[in-house]
Design a protein around this motif. Structure first.
Motif, PDB file in Angstrom:
ATOM      1  N   ASN A 344       8.145  -5.209   5.574  1.00  0.00           N
ATOM      2  CA  ASN A 344       7.624  -5.824   4.366  1.00  0.00           C
ATOM      3  C   ASN A 344       8.760  -6.015   3.367  1.00  0.00           C
ATOM      4  OD1 ASN A 344       5.864  -6.816   2.478  1.00  0.00           O
ATOM      5  ND2 ASN A 344       4.649  -4.960   2.275  1.00  0.00           N
ATOM      6  N   ASN A 345       8.634  -7.030   2.515  1.00  0.00           N
ATOM      7  CA  ASN A 345       9.616  -7.218   1.449  1.00  0.00           C
ATOM      8  C   ASN A 345       9.406  -6.257   0.293  1.00  0.00           C
ATOM      9  OD1 ASN A 345      10.852  -9.302   2.831  1.00  0.00           O
ATOM     10  ND2 ASN A 345       9.677 -10.908   1.794  1.00  0.00           N
ATOM     11  N   PHE A 346       8.253  -5.560   0.303  1.00  0.00           N
ATOM     12  CA  PHE A 346       7.935  -4.602  -0.752  1.00  0.00           C
ATOM     13  C   PHE A 346       7.745  -3.222  -0.133  1.00  0.00           C
ATOM     14  CE2 PHE A 346       6.224  -8.754  -1.959  1.00  0.00           C
ATOM     15  CZ  PHE A 346       6.927  -8.983  -3.129  1.00  0.00           C
ATOM     16  N   ASN A 347       7.966  -2.190  -0.926  1.00  0.00           N
ATOM     17  CA  ASN A 347       7.864  -0.825  -0.429  1.00  0.00           C
ATOM     18  C   ASN A 347       6.438  -0.509   0.018  1.00  0.00           C
ATOM     19  OD1 ASN A 347      10.564  -0.177  -0.849  1.00  0.00           O
ATOM     20  ND2 ASN A 347      10.195   0.400  -2.991  1.00  0.00           N
ATOM     21  N   ILE A 348       6.320   0.075   1.225  1.00  0.00           N
ATOM     22  CA  ILE A 348       5.029   0.406   1.819  1.00  0.00           C
ATOM     23  C   ILE A 348       4.698   1.859   1.501  1.00  0.00           C
ATOM     24  CG2 ILE A 348       3.719   0.592   3.966  1.00  0.00           C
ATOM     25  CD1 ILE A 348       5.706  -1.479   5.150  1.00  0.00           C
ATOM     26  N   SER A 349       3.489   2.082   0.966  1.00  0.00           N
ATOM     27  CA  SER A 349       3.074   3.456   0.680  1.00  0.00           C
ATOM     28  C   SER A 349       2.187   4.033   1.778  1.00  0.00           C
ATOM     29  CB  SER A 349       2.346   3.530  -0.661  1.00  0.00           C
ATOM     30  OG  SER A 349       1.212   2.688  -0.665  1.00  0.00           O
ATOM     31  N   LYS A 350       1.459   3.141   2.481  1.00  0.00           N
ATOM     32  CA  LYS A 350       0.553   3.645   3.524  1.00  0.00           C
ATOM     33  C   LYS A 350       0.159   2.529   4.475  1.00  0.00           C
ATOM     34  CE  LYS A 350      -3.591   4.887   2.276  1.00  0.00           C
ATOM     35  NZ  LYS A 350      -4.720   5.679   1.695  1.00  0.00           N
ATOM     36  N   ALA A 351      -0.066   2.874   5.741  1.00  0.00           N
ATOM     37  CA  ALA A 351      -0.603   1.946   6.731  1.00  0.00           C
ATOM     38  C   ALA A 351      -1.755   2.644   7.450  1.00  0.00           C
ATOM     39  CB  ALA A 351       0.460   1.526   7.727  1.00  0.00           C
ATOM     40  N   GLU A 352      -2.870   1.912   7.616  1.00  0.00           N
ATOM     41  CA  GLU A 352      -4.056   2.455   8.276  1.00  0.00           C
ATOM     42  C   GLU A 352      -4.502   1.496   9.364  1.00  0.00           C
ATOM     43  OE1 GLU A 352      -6.608   4.485   4.797  1.00  0.00           O
ATOM     44  OE2 GLU A 352      -5.883   2.459   4.342  1.00  0.00           O
ATOM     45  N   LYS A 387      -4.462  -2.172   7.880  1.00  0.00           N
ATOM     46  CA  LYS A 387      -4.549  -2.224   6.417  1.00  0.00           C
ATOM     47  C   LYS A 387      -3.288  -1.620   5.830  1.00  0.00           C
ATOM     48  CE  LYS A 387      -7.612  -0.875   2.605  1.00  0.00           C
ATOM     49  NZ  LYS A 387      -8.870  -0.152   2.275  1.00  0.00           N
ATOM     50  N   ILE A 388      -2.586  -2.406   5.047  1.00  0.00           N
ATOM     51  CA  ILE A 388      -1.274  -1.999   4.540  1.00  0.00           C
ATOM     52  C   ILE A 388      -1.312  -1.962   3.014  1.00  0.00           C
ATOM     53  CG2 ILE A 388       1.184  -2.565   4.465  1.00  0.00           C
ATOM     54  CD1 ILE A 388       0.449  -4.263   7.091  1.00  0.00           C
TER      55      ILE A 388
END
Length: 401
Positions: A344-352, A387-388
């Motif tokens: 992702n171009n943006f910081n990922i906090s969680k993936a489900e 879901k990201i």
């Protein structure tokens, strides 16, 4: 008695598989002029339904029946019993379907439960006229309300209506209706049993329950689809104009068969047709938002004996994108051996990761990095929902393992 409807029960000896032709004879003098029938209503907003019948040897129009003397006696709605639902053979003798076709004056009409592929639902909607000898149901506003028939309600035309107990439909032209900003949605269960609802935006309506413009489900079938306003379960819902992009319309469903179900746009008019205005279906279990103008939505469901009123809603704005969420160009997901790689171009906090029924299978903290890897070891092949959550919002993406 003129103006009263009659329901005739079929014989127990009729075959479940072989059609039977039966002739019932009504004899007497043809009716003309003024006829009055007194309607009954018990206490309660859901009471007052009366079976009446067109007493004349000609068609009558609902708008004339209502406006020519009966606005204080009945609501501008009519319900028709139909004998088209051959769903018993699919679901067993105890199967309950909604065999009623419904019409609300100035809002629109919806056909009964049907089996997709066997009939075309749009042809089953009640139209402008009620056939000679056709019985139908109206709802009284109060007890002993007089329902008046007179010759001003009769129309010198044979167009635009269906006699619902005929084995075949007549191929007749229909009277053109006023263009309304409205659309029909359908729910199709795994056995191809479909139920339709109507959402219409008209100047007279509010976004609350309107007795004159909303029509509740007349029967709760084993497969059910409706929009909800408070505790009201609506087959036809009229909403206010102008259409607000902040509008949220809860939907509810029930299915007699486990498996993949479909929610789709069945028909549309007004701004939804001319301007292709977006109609978003949000699945709150998976976070998926689908524009039904671009295609149907498939989801997995278990058997439901009680309607689920919390999973789906209609929106006119994609709230995920409107909040500045991740776009397709920002996100890259691909499979590497037994791992899902998410960039992702943006910081990922969680993936489900959810399965098709909405069950959470696994989740992983992104630790605010731009790339994470989600293990899929032991997962069966199929369609999943990823879901990201990132610093720009939430997005959902279908993935195939």
């Amino acid at each position: 008695m003129p103006g009263i409807g009659y329901a005739i029960r079929g014989k127990d000896s009729y075959s479940l598989t072989v059609p039977t032709t039966e002739v019932f004879l009504f004899s007497g003098t043809l009716n003309n002029g003024n006829i009055t029938a007194n309607l009954k209503k018990s206490n309660g907003v859901d009471k007052g339904y009366n079976l009446i019948g067109n007493p004349y040897p000609s068609n009558i129009a609902l708008k004339y029946l209502y406006y020519n003397g009966n606005t204080k006696s009945i609501f501008p709605k009519q319900f028709f019993w139909t004998n088209i639902n051959e769903v018993t053979l699919q679901q067993g003798s105890a199967y309950a379907g909604n065999n009623y076709a419904t019409m609300v004056l100035g809002v629109g009409s919806v056909g009964p439960t049907y089996v997709t592929g066997n009939v075309e639902e749009t042809s089953l909607r009640p139209q402008a006229y009620t056939k000679l000898g056709q019985g139908f149901i109206v709802q009284a506003r109060y007890n002993n309300a007089p329902l008046v028939f007179n010759n001003s309600m009769r129309v010198n035309t044979a167009t635009g209506s269906i006699f619902y107990n005929k084995n075949e439909e007549e191929d007749e032209p229909e009277e053109p209706e006023e263009i309304v900003d409205r659309y029909w949605l359908k729910l199709i269960n795994p056995d191809n049993i479909a139920n339709n609802i109507l959402i219409a935006h008209i100047a007279e309506a509010t976004n609350n329950y309107d007795e004159d413009y909303d029509a509740a489900l007349f029967a709760m079938g084993n497969d059910t689809f409706y929009s909800a306003v408070g505790t009201n379960k609506l087959q036809i819902q009229a909403r206010a104009l102008p259409i607000s992009d902040s509008d949220v319309i809860p939907l509810a469903y029930k299915t007699s068969k486990a498996g993949n179900c479909i929610i789709a746009l069945n028909d549309k008019e007004g701004v939804f047709k001319d301007s292709n205005k977006a109609i978003y279906l949000k699945d709150k279990v998976t976070g998926t938002v689908t524009n039904l103008q671009e295609g149907y939505y498939t989801f997995n469901s278990e058997v439901l004996t009680t309607p689920n009123e919390s999973r789906f809603e209609i929106l006119y704005t994609n709230e995920v994108l409107a909040a500045g969420a991740v776009t397709k160009e920002d996100l890259l997901v691909y499979k590497q051996n037994e791992t899902l790689v998410i960039k992702n171009n943006f910081n990922i906090s969680k993936a489900e990761l959810y399965d098709a029924s909405g069950k959470l299978m696994t989740s992983l903290s992104g630790n605010n990095t731009k790339e994470i890897k989600l293990s899929t070891i032991g997962f069966v092949k199929g369609v999943y929902i990823l879901k990201i959550t990132s610093e720009k919002g939430i997005t959902a993406k279908k993935v195939i393992l």
